[in-house]
Enzyme design. Sequence first.
Site, mmCIF file in Angstrom:
data_model
loop_
_atom_site.group_PDB
_atom_site.id
_atom_site.type_symbol
_atom_site.label_atom_id
_atom_site.label_comp_id
_atom_site.label_asym_id
_atom_site.label_seq_id
_atom_site.Cartn_x
_atom_site.Cartn_y
_atom_site.Cartn_z
ATOM 1 N N HIS A 71 -30.912 34.541 116.059
ATOM 2 C CA HIS A 71 -29.870 35.480 116.477
ATOM 3 C C HIS A 71 -30.441 36.642 117.277
ATOM 4 C CE1 HIS A 71 -30.492 38.776 113.468
ATOM 5 N NE2 HIS A 71 -30.912 37.793 112.686
ATOM 6 N N ASP A 188 -36.371 41.300 113.804
ATOM 7 C CA ASP A 188 -35.282 40.537 113.184
ATOM 8 C C ASP A 188 -34.086 40.604 114.135
ATOM 9 O OD1 ASP A 188 -33.300 39.436 111.566
ATOM 10 O OD2 ASP A 188 -33.133 41.226 110.306
ATOM 11 N N GLU A 222 -24.934 37.367 113.689
ATOM 12 C CA GLU A 222 -25.562 37.043 112.407
ATOM 13 C C GLU A 222 -25.618 38.241 111.477
ATOM 14 O OE1 GLU A 222 -28.626 36.485 109.323
ATOM 15 O OE2 GLU A 222 -28.535 38.032 110.889
ATOM 16 N N GLU A 223 -25.888 39.424 112.017
ATOM 17 C CA GLU A 223 -26.035 40.614 111.174
ATOM 18 C C GLU A 223 -24.744 40.992 110.455
ATOM 19 O OE1 GLU A 223 -28.680 41.857 110.273
ATOM 20 O OE2 GLU A 223 -30.213 41.555 111.802
ATOM 21 N N ASP A 243 -35.395 32.580 111.397
ATOM 22 C CA ASP A 243 -35.106 33.995 111.162
ATOM 23 C C ASP A 243 -36.271 34.586 110.370
ATOM 24 O OD1 ASP A 243 -33.782 36.430 111.028
ATOM 25 O OD2 ASP A 243 -31.859 35.540 110.473
ATOM 26 N N HIS A 323 -35.315 45.564 108.589
ATOM 27 C CA HIS A 323 -34.197 46.473 108.849
ATOM 28 C C HIS A 323 -34.642 47.927 108.952
ATOM 29 C CE1 HIS A 323 -30.623 43.648 107.699
ATOM 30 N NE2 HIS A 323 -31.442 43.143 108.607
#
Length: 351
Positions: A71, A188, A222-223, A243, A323
């Site tokens: 993603h 990510d 995706e998030e 991922d 994150h």
Amino acid sequence: MRTYPNSKETKEIIKQLVSIPSPSGNTKKVIQYVEGFLTALNIETRRNRKGGLIATLPGENNNEHRMLTAHVDTLGAMVKEIKSNGRLRLDLIGGFKYNAIEGEYCEIHTSGGKIYTGTILMHQTSVHVYKNAGKAKRNQENMELRIDAKVENADDIRALGIEVGDFVSFDPRVQMTDNGFIKSRHLDDKASVAILMQLMKRLKEEKKALPYTTHFLISNNEEIGYGGNSNITPETVEYLAVDMGAMGDGQSTDEYTTSICVKDASGPYHFGLREHLVQLAEANHIAYKKDIYPYYGSDASAAIRAGHDIIHGLIGPGIDSSHAYERTHETSLDNTEQLVYHYVHSEIVSY
């Protein structure tokens, strides 16, 4: 450590990707970048209605398909409120905490196409003024965006064209060290997107037919939970999400190997596919770690939840400080790319 033959090229792609703002819901420019890269390789692509990109490489068997996904959407924010003090209140996009963006430089992207820079700060930042500067909660109420413009009230902000609903992206602060580390926000999952882009380039250059028709989905939601849950052909048997591998206390994942996820918050991944990936890694001298990610979901788990009858798996490079301000190493990229390369040339798992 083993030399990664494509390290410079892959890291340059990562640098380009993380430098293109793409919070979930505002991913058009980064999708165009990936699309242009693949078009230059004469790889067939199409857009889905959600704005994601699907590339297809034909295989010898067109009755059974594979799909791999990574993603390109990232964490970000949106303007929640225009405050009377000339600052902005934010609403977060994606699963992270406010402390992860305190002090971060950012951009405000207006609906009219203008971009303004700013900094995300606590309202009570100045220790010379606020006694509780260190103890105040890092939350929506206390954190605000300071715009790099002369604004003193809400009217001044609106005069710039800034409004509720404008997207806010975070400065990636990307750095590549001489000893192989890659530090940046949004590894990510843009590190994995770069891996799939490099994989498709390698497959195209080798001109060797894959055993099965294989689709590559560059998903863009995706998030927020639903990037890869559609546009899966009825012929698709296996679905592999590429991922980030999550690191932390109790985890086996590191920054130097590829991580094979056996279970996340959605439950166990397909045992047969997971063991197939382990066997491929061992047979090809690829460094790997099996792991469980307790607070995690992927495009593969989203596809399962959507009701698709597929074999699902999840692998990826190990990423530290997910994150937040993330880091990985080129050897982790290498091991992940080698595993997906051998995977797409292997036989489909028996079901």
